[in-house]
Design a protein around this motif. Structure first.
Motif, PDB file in Angstrom:
ATOM      1  N   GLU A   3      44.298  53.123  38.739  1.00 16.30           N
ATOM      2  CA  GLU A   3      42.840  53.036  38.773  1.00 16.30           C
ATOM      3  C   GLU A   3      42.333  51.881  37.912  1.00 16.30           C
ATOM      4  O   GLU A   3      42.928  51.552  36.892  1.00 16.30           O
ATOM      5  CB  GLU A   3      42.227  54.344  38.268  1.00 16.30           C
ATOM      6  CG  GLU A   3      42.596  55.549  39.104  1.00 16.30           C
ATOM      7  CD  GLU A   3      42.051  56.852  38.540  1.00 16.30           C
ATOM      8  OE1 GLU A   3      41.034  56.812  37.816  1.00 16.30           O
ATOM      9  OE2 GLU A   3      42.660  57.899  38.824  1.00 16.30           O
ATOM     10  N   VAL A   4      41.236  51.293  38.343  1.00 17.79           N
ATOM     11  CA  VAL A   4      40.539  50.234  37.604  1.00 17.79           C
ATOM     12  C   VAL A   4      39.075  50.648  37.513  1.00 17.79           C
ATOM     13  O   VAL A   4      38.449  50.952  38.522  1.00 17.79           O
ATOM     14  CB  VAL A   4      40.654  48.870  38.307  1.00 17.79           C
ATOM     15  CG1 VAL A   4      39.847  47.813  37.569  1.00 17.79           C
ATOM     16  CG2 VAL A   4      42.094  48.444  38.441  1.00 17.79           C
ATOM     17  N   PHE A  65      37.678  51.913  40.936  1.00 17.48           N
ATOM     18  CA  PHE A  65      38.570  51.701  42.069  1.00 17.48           C
ATOM     19  C   PHE A  65      39.873  52.462  41.875  1.00 17.48           C
ATOM     20  O   PHE A  65      40.331  52.647  40.744  1.00 17.48           O
ATOM     21  CB  PHE A  65      38.948  50.215  42.201  1.00 17.48           C
ATOM     22  CG  PHE A  65      37.882  49.329  42.752  1.00 17.48           C
ATOM     23  CD1 PHE A  65      37.647  49.269  44.111  1.00 17.48           C
ATOM     24  CD2 PHE A  65      37.125  48.530  41.917  1.00 17.48           C
ATOM     25  CE1 PHE A  65      36.674  48.442  44.634  1.00 17.48           C
ATOM     26  CE2 PHE A  65      36.156  47.690  42.421  1.00 17.48           C
ATOM     27  CZ  PHE A  65      35.930  47.649  43.786  1.00 17.48           C
ATOM     28  N   ALA A  66      40.496  52.845  42.980  1.00 15.71           N
ATOM     29  CA  ALA A  66      41.870  53.332  42.995  1.00 15.71           C
ATOM     30  C   ALA A  66      42.648  52.399  43.914  1.00 15.71           C
ATOM     31  O   ALA A  66      42.106  51.867  44.894  1.00 15.71           O
ATOM     32  CB  ALA A  66      41.937  54.760  43.515  1.00 15.71           C
ATOM     33  N   THR A  67      43.929  52.190  43.597  1.00 15.98           N
ATOM     34  CA  THR A  67      44.713  51.254  44.385  1.00 15.98           C
ATOM     35  C   THR A  67      46.161  51.712  44.529  1.00 15.98           C
ATOM     36  O   THR A  67      46.689  52.420  43.666  1.00 15.98           O
ATOM     37  CB  THR A  67      44.681  49.843  43.769  1.00 15.98           C
ATOM     38  OG1 THR A  67      45.407  48.953  44.615  1.00 15.98           O
ATOM     39  CG2 THR A  67      45.271  49.818  42.377  1.00 15.98           C
ATOM     40  N   LYS A  68      46.766  51.269  45.600  1.00 16.17           N
ATOM     41  CA  LYS A  68      48.190  51.512  45.844  1.00 16.17           C
ATOM     42  C   LYS A  68      49.007  50.254  45.585  1.00 16.17           C
ATOM     43  O   LYS A  68      50.226  50.292  45.625  1.00 16.17           O
ATOM     44  CB  LYS A  68      48.400  51.962  47.288  1.00 16.17           C
ATOM     45  CG  LYS A  68      47.754  53.276  47.614  1.00 16.17           C
ATOM     46  CD  LYS A  68      47.957  53.628  49.069  1.00 16.17           C
ATOM     47  CE  LYS A  68      47.247  54.915  49.411  1.00 16.17           C
ATOM     48  NZ  LYS A  68      47.329  55.228  50.837  1.00 16.17           N
ATOM     49  N   ARG A 167      44.165  52.394  34.361  1.00 19.20           N
ATOM     50  CA  ARG A 167      44.749  53.722  34.193  1.00 19.20           C
ATOM     51  C   ARG A 167      45.920  53.900  35.162  1.00 19.20           C
ATOM     52  O   ARG A 167      45.815  53.543  36.337  1.00 19.20           O
ATOM     53  CB  ARG A 167      43.675  54.773  34.463  1.00 19.20           C
ATOM     54  CG  ARG A 167      44.128  56.171  34.233  1.00 19.20           C
ATOM     55  CD  ARG A 167      42.958  57.116  34.414  1.00 19.20           C
ATOM     56  NE  ARG A 167      43.430  58.476  34.233  1.00 19.20           N
ATOM     57  CZ  ARG A 167      42.892  59.533  34.773  1.00 19.20           C
ATOM     58  NH1 ARG A 167      41.835  59.401  35.543  1.00 19.20           N
ATOM     59  NH2 ARG A 167      43.373  60.706  34.560  1.00 19.20           N
ATOM     60  N   HIS A 168      47.006  54.455  34.676  1.00 21.83           N
ATOM     61  CA  HIS A 168      48.201  54.811  35.455  1.00 21.83           C
ATOM     62  C   HIS A 168      48.953  53.604  36.031  1.00 21.83           C
ATOM     63  O   HIS A 168      49.744  53.769  36.942  1.00 21.83           O
ATOM     64  CB  HIS A 168      47.857  55.771  36.614  1.00 21.83           C
ATOM     65  CG  HIS A 168      47.255  57.062  36.156  1.00 21.83           C
ATOM     66  ND1 HIS A 168      47.805  57.841  35.165  1.00 21.83           N
ATOM     67  CD2 HIS A 168      46.151  57.712  36.588  1.00 21.83           C
ATOM     68  CE1 HIS A 168      47.056  58.911  35.002  1.00 21.83           C
ATOM     69  NE2 HIS A 168      46.032  58.867  35.846  1.00 21.83           N
ATOM     70  N   PHE A 169      48.721  52.396  35.545  1.00 20.65           N
ATOM     71  CA  PHE A 169      49.481  51.257  36.041  1.00 20.65           C
ATOM     72  C   PHE A 169      50.928  51.320  35.574  1.00 20.65           C
ATOM     73  O   PHE A 169      51.819  50.879  36.280  1.00 20.65           O
ATOM     74  CB  PHE A 169      48.825  49.934  35.625  1.00 20.65           C
ATOM     75  CG  PHE A 169      47.720  49.495  36.541  1.00 20.65           C
ATOM     76  CD1 PHE A 169      47.958  48.612  37.559  1.00 20.65           C
ATOM     77  CD2 PHE A 169      46.439  50.002  36.393  1.00 20.65           C
ATOM     78  CE1 PHE A 169      46.952  48.216  38.421  1.00 20.65           C
ATOM     79  CE2 PHE A 169      45.415  49.609  37.237  1.00 20.65           C
ATOM     80  CZ  PHE A 169      45.674  48.703  38.260  1.00 20.65           C
ATOM     81  N   GLY A 170      51.160  51.891  34.379  1.00 17.49           N
ATOM     82  CA  GLY A 170      52.527  52.037  33.872  1.00 17.49           C
ATOM     83  C   GLY A 170      53.395  52.913  34.744  1.00 17.49           C
ATOM     84  O   GLY A 170      54.597  52.682  34.874  1.00 17.49           O
ATOM     85  N   ARG A 171      52.812  53.900  35.382  1.00 15.51           N
ATOM     86  CA  ARG A 171      53.565  54.782  36.284  1.00 15.51           C
ATOM     87  C   ARG A 171      54.123  54.030  37.489  1.00 15.51           C
ATOM     88  O   ARG A 171      55.078  54.462  38.106  1.00 15.51           O
ATOM     89  CB  ARG A 171      52.664  55.902  36.798  1.00 15.51           C
ATOM     90  CG  ARG A 171      52.274  56.919  35.786  1.00 15.51           C
ATOM     91  CD  ARG A 171      51.475  58.006  36.444  1.00 15.51           C
ATOM     92  NE  ARG A 171      50.943  58.926  35.460  1.00 15.51           N
ATOM     93  CZ  ARG A 171      50.100  59.911  35.743  1.00 15.51           C
ATOM     94  NH1 ARG A 171      49.672  60.073  36.985  1.00 15.51           N
ATOM     95  NH2 ARG A 171      49.665  60.689  34.799  1.00 15.51           N
ATOM     96  N   TYR A 172      53.487  52.940  37.840  1.00 15.97           N
ATOM     97  CA  TYR A 172      53.897  52.169  39.015  1.00 15.97           C
ATOM     98  C   TYR A 172      54.599  50.863  38.643  1.00 15.97           C
ATOM     99  O   TYR A 172      54.718  49.959  39.459  1.00 15.97           O
ATOM    100  CB  TYR A 172      52.674  51.890  39.906  1.00 15.97           C
ATOM    101  CG  TYR A 172      52.045  53.169  40.391  1.00 15.97           C
ATOM    102  CD1 TYR A 172      52.587  53.866  41.452  1.00 15.97           C
ATOM    103  CD2 TYR A 172      50.935  53.693  39.746  1.00 15.97           C
ATOM    104  CE1 TYR A 172      52.023  55.056  41.880  1.00 15.97           C
ATOM    105  CE2 TYR A 172      50.363  54.888  40.165  1.00 15.97           C
ATOM    106  CZ  TYR A 172      50.915  55.561  41.226  1.00 15.97           C
ATOM    107  OH  TYR A 172      50.368  56.746  41.649  1.00 15.97           O
ATOM    108  N   GLY A 173      55.058  50.785  37.395  1.00 13.51           N
ATOM    109  CA  GLY A 173      55.849  49.652  36.963  1.00 13.51           C
ATOM    110  C   GLY A 173      55.065  48.407  36.611  1.00 13.51           C
ATOM    111  O   GLY A 173      55.629  47.320  36.552  1.00 13.51           O
TER     112      GLY A 173
END
Length: 176
Positions: A3-4, A65-68, A167-173
């Motif tokens: 998320e941003v 925003f949320a992103t994949k 937020r949660h960018f670390g979970r996706y490397g």
């Protein structure tokens, strides 16, 4: 999903030849991005500076925003308009800037430009008002390949203050 969150303001504009300015803005992001909350576009009020050439809007921005994926990172596209004494509006400048990809507070200066037009269009602009405009203002935020054929001239600068939360960018490397 990562998320941003972008919180900030469009502070104002400087360097434009006219007074009574307002700004139309919009956020563009790639296909992997989803706007969770906030407005994706808007418009400021008209400011008529009396003392100097700086128009102050202090227009709030608050989007989530949320992103994949990282492709298509959000861009903020701007159009600065002038409103004359009769209420007619004409565009004075187009510009865009990327939302910063690092967390924290950022002061941005977005330089704008406008189509130059032919000598006839410039003469008509002086005599009647108006001036050349883009048929598709969304092309401003598109790739440089779509803009390289345009004949342009510098306009003014739009000033922004943006705070970016990731937020949660670390979970996706992705390291922030």
């Amino acid at each position: 999903m990562a998320e941003v969150h972008v919180i900030g303001q469009i502070v104002g504009a400087s360097g434009f030849p006219q007074r009574r300015l307002f700004c139309k803005w919009g956020l563009h992001a790639g296909g992997a991005w989803k706007l969770l909350s906030g407005l994706g576009s808007g418009q400021t009020q008209v400011d008529d500076p009396q003392a100097d050439d700086v128009a102050y809007w202090c227009h709030p921005l608050d989007v989530h925003f949320a992103t994949k994926g990282l492709q298509g990172w959000p861009k903020l596209h701007l159009q600065v308009w002038h409103q004359d004494g009769l209420g007619r509006s004409e565009v004075l400048g187009y510009g865009f800037c990327h939302v910063p990809a690092t967390p924290g507070c950022h002061a941005l200066a977005c330089v704008t430009w406008r189509p130059r037009g032919t000598w006839r269009e410039r003469l008509c602009q002086r005599l009647v008002g108006g001036g050349p405009q883009l048929r598709n203002p969304e092309a401003v935020a598109a790739g440089a390949a779509d803009r390289f054929r345009l004949r342009t001239e510098a306009a003014g600068t739009v000033h922004l203050q943006l705070g970016v939360l990731l937020r949660h960018f670390g979970r996706y490397g992705v390291e922030c």
